[in-house]
Scaffold this active site. Structure first.
Site, PDB file in Angstrom:
ATOM      1  N   GLY A 177      -9.146  46.855  15.195  1.00 53.43           N
ATOM      2  CA  GLY A 177      -8.099  47.768  14.721  1.00 53.43           C
ATOM      3  C   GLY A 177      -7.403  47.184  13.506  1.00 53.43           C
ATOM      4  N   HIS A 435      -4.394  59.299 -16.605  1.00 51.46           N
ATOM      5  CA  HIS A 435      -5.725  58.731 -16.813  1.00 51.46           C
ATOM      6  C   HIS A 435      -5.606  57.423 -17.590  1.00 51.46           C
ATOM      7  CE1 HIS A 435     -10.022  58.653 -17.579  1.00 51.46           C
ATOM      8  NE2 HIS A 435      -9.747  58.400 -18.856  1.00 51.46           N
TER       9      HIS A 435
END
Ligand SMILES: Cc1cc2nc3c(=O)[nH]c(=O)nc-3n(C[C@H](O)[C@H](O)[C@H](O)COP(=O)(O)OP(=O)(O)OC[C@H]3O[C@@H](n4cnc5c(N)ncnc54)[C@H](O)[C@@H]3O)c2cc1C
Length: 458
Positions: A177, A435
């Site tokens: 986990g 971007h």
């Protein structure tokens, strides 16, 4: 015996408790905050912060090892674990000083010592009784083990793992986990030979199935060994190491074994049940307003069944203070709580998995889109693989976002706004994503799901 009266008495100064204290003080309530160890609790001293500092050192080690791929001449000469720990402790100390300063700047009475509920509205500490018009129980959690598996010697928990002043040569991690994969990732980056043992069929079994699969692929590529779908049977310790045996007879050896099989509620012996607080297997039961079965007694954090995360504790603490102050805050939507697994690669998710969404709404009523980070410029620059997976209700909002790749944890902020504000892909697609950023991948995925892909084939 002296009596002290407050509007709010809080037992436990971790994420849930100190958030309740700070917000209560902001709202003009008188507050006592009782802590037996250090303000900040597990997250600051033994959890979130120290592990993330180690993960950052681990990233530096990986980058140095792989420097030639980026045209940089560097050699990883070794890991100086005492120096790594010093860096980590410096971060924790600084944040601890900040937190204690913040708490002491407010009208909060901090009481040092172990408290016990001795009446429905009272906590006794060092023989003094602190009575509140309201109580908040926030005593946190401890590392669990398995029946018959004793912690000690070379069989350790995350608390012990954080104390190591050396890099172990070979480690078995019991549990795939969140905590298990984080330590596996750290140790692998530091040069340890790691094997994870997970009884469920996949690593990170609470995540979307495609994320679990991608995590396994990434770990395999990194040379992290794992064995899933087979239960652990027992461990033998010797002077030099451990040998773990699985129920199918397979054996694995290591220098240490980390037990990372989850965390249990820290509630035993604090007088909760004796004073009428309804419990279930050690957890404190609450309604959606975080009120226990005793009027005016609330509970926050890891002792309340649900996700054991610091930011859930913060939000619950804030909620309780506002509820006490009569602000009637809206109940916290557990499904909207973001989750991040901070390994390399990272996992970030919020909302329903594909399986849960199909079960809730029917497979025909949902649409799923996976945007591969292969099309994202910044991911290529960083050299990471992974994807952003979106799940929407047909003609409806986004109900789940699941991401895997380096640094995707930093994208969870926008993802959780999208899910919690029930945004439609068409709405997100109309917003501009800078971007080249990894965040752009989230924008591209929404463009594609809105039917107008830009840097994607479908
Ligand atoms: C290795 C590890 C990594 C983790 N990483 C993350 C992460 O990256 N992000 C994240 O969101 N979560 C993470 N967590 C989980 C997070 O630490 C917990 O969810 C969070 O600390 C829970 O807050 P809490 O207030 O319920 O309990 P705690 O933080 O445990 O605080 C409880 C406090 O109560 C005190 N206390 C207990 N009993 C008494 C008493 N009787 N009298 C007085 N004081 C008492 C304790 O000393 C403690 O300070 C991590 C946990 C671990 C173990």
């Amino acid at each position: 015996m002296a009596e002290h009266n407050f509007d709010v008495v809080i037992l436990g100064g971790g994420s849930g408790g100190y958030a309740a204290a700070l917000r209560s003080a902001q709202l003009g309530l008188s507050v006592a905050l009782i802590e037996r160890d250090k303000l900040g609790g597990t997250c600051l001293h033994r959890g979130c912060i120290p592990t993330k500092a180690l993960l950052h050192s681990a990233e530096v080690a990986d980058v140095t090892r792989d420097a030639a791929a980026f045209g940089i001449q560097a050699t990883l000469q070794g890991i100086d674990m005492p120096a790594v720990n010093k860096y980590r402790d410096g971060i924790v100390d600084k944040l601890f000083k900040g937190l204690t300063g913040l708490v002491s700047s407010k009208a909060i009475t901090v009481v040092s010592g172990e408290g016990r509920m001795t009446a429905q509205k009272s906590i006794t500490v060092n023989g003094e009784v602190y009575t509140g018009k309201n109580l908040v129980l926030a005593t946190g959690s401890f590392s669990r083990t398995l029946p018959g598996l004793e912690i000690g010697g070379r069989v350790i928990t995350s608390e012990h793992a954080l104390q190591l002043d050396f890099v172990p040569s070979k480690v078995i991690v019991l549990g795939g986990g969140v905590i298990g994969v984080e330590f596996a990732s750290i140790w692998k980056s530091f040069g340890t030979d790691v094997t994870i043992i997970e009884g469920l069929p996949t690593l990170v079994p609470n995540e979307d199935a495609s994320v679990s699969k991608a995590m396994e692929r990434a770990f395999r590529k990194r040379g992290i060994n794992f064995k899933t779908g087979v239960r652990f049977q027992g461990v033998q310790q010797s002077a030099t190491g451990v040998v773990a045996t699985l129920e199918n007879g397979e054996q694995f050896d290591g220098e240490l074994m980390l037990v990372a099989v989850g965390r249990g509620p820290n509630t035993a012996g604090f007088g909760y049940e004796e004073n009428g607080v309804k419990m279930d297997r050690g957890y404190v039961l609450t309604n959606e307003r975080l009120q226990t079965s005793v009027d005016g007694v609330y509970a926050a954090g890891d002792i309340v069944p649900g996700l054991q995360l610091a930011h859930r504790g913060f939000q619950q603490g804030i909620f309780i203070a506002e509820d006490i102050a009569g602000l009637r805050p809206a109940p916290i939507d557990e499904l909207g709580i973001p989750k991040v697994t901070y390994s390399e690669p990272e996992i970030a998710s919020v909302g329903l998995t594909e399986a849960k969404a199909a079960e809730t709404y029917g497979q025909d009523n949902i649409s799923v889109y996976e945007y591969n980070l292969g099309g994202n410029g910044k991911s290529q620059i960083l050299g990471t693989a992974g994807f952003v997976k979106l799940i929407r209700r047909n003609n409806g909002p986004i109900i789940g976002i699941h991401m895997i790749g380096s640094r995707v944890g930093e994208q969870i902020g926008e993802a959780q706004l999208i899910v919690n504000w029930e945004a439609f892909p068409e709405e997100v697609a109309s917003l501009v994503h800078a971007h080249p950023t990894m965040n752009e991948a989230l924008g591209e995925a929404h463009l594609a799901l809105a039917g107008k892909p830009l840097h994607a084939h479908a």
